[in-house]
Design a protein around this motif. Structure first.
Motif, short mmCIF file in Angstrom:
data_model
loop_
_atom_site.label_atom_id
_atom_site.label_comp_id
_atom_site.label_asym_id
_atom_site.label_seq_id
_atom_site.Cartn_x
_atom_site.Cartn_y
_atom_site.Cartn_z
N LEU A 82 0.80 -1.21 0.00
CA LEU A 82 0.00 0.00 0.00
C LEU A 82 0.83 1.26 0.00
O LEU A 82 0.50 2.25 -0.65
CB LEU A 82 -0.93 0.02 1.21
N LEU A 83 1.93 1.26 0.72
CA LEU A 83 2.76 2.45 0.82
C LEU A 83 3.58 2.71 -0.44
O LEU A 83 3.69 3.85 -0.90
CB LEU A 83 3.69 2.34 2.02
N ARG A 84 4.17 1.65 -1.01
CA ARG A 84 5.11 1.85 -2.11
C ARG A 84 4.62 1.35 -3.45
O ARG A 84 5.19 1.68 -4.48
CB ARG A 84 6.42 1.14 -1.77
N GLY A 85 3.62 0.50 -3.48
CA GLY A 85 3.12 -0.02 -4.73
C GLY A 85 3.76 -1.31 -5.18
O GLY A 85 3.33 -1.92 -6.13
N ASN A 86 4.81 -1.74 -4.48
CA ASN A 86 5.44 -3.04 -4.76
C ASN A 86 5.92 -3.62 -3.45
O ASN A 86 6.10 -2.94 -2.47
CB ASN A 86 6.58 -2.91 -5.77
N VAL A 87 6.15 -4.92 -3.48
CA VAL A 87 6.59 -5.59 -2.26
C VAL A 87 8.08 -5.82 -2.29
O VAL A 87 8.79 -5.58 -1.32
CB VAL A 87 5.84 -6.93 -2.07
#
Length: 89
Positions: A82-87
């Motif tokens: 949610l914060l960065r768009g990728n894991v």
């Protein structure tokens, strides 16, 4: 006496899981849904521990520990997504 307490605990935790399912479905944003999933993991751990107490075996406690570790990693991965768009960076 312990079986009555375990039965009451199972009913109470099951009701809280149903309330978490409601929050999971009706959550206004993704953060509410992630928190509902995390709380559901905690409730599932509680059910596993109560089952371990009820049946008197230690294997349930090890399963609860493994489930807690997997639940923590999943919550961190969801939040990072949610914060960065990728894991994975």
């Amino acid at each position: 006496m312990i079986s009555a307490a375990c039965s009451f605990a199972i009913v109470a935790i099951s009701v809280s899981i149903l309330l978490n399912v409601y929050r999971l479905v009706a959550g206004p944003d993704a953060t509410d849904r992630i928190l509902a999933l995390d709380t559901m993991v905690v409730n599932a751990i509680g059910l596993i521990v109560v089952a371990g107490i009820m049946f008197g075996t230690a294997i349930y406690f090890e399963a609860a520990l493994l489930f807690a570790m997997v639940g923590f990693v999943a919550t961190v991965a969801f939040c990072k997504f949610l914060l960065r768009g990728n894991v994975i960076e």
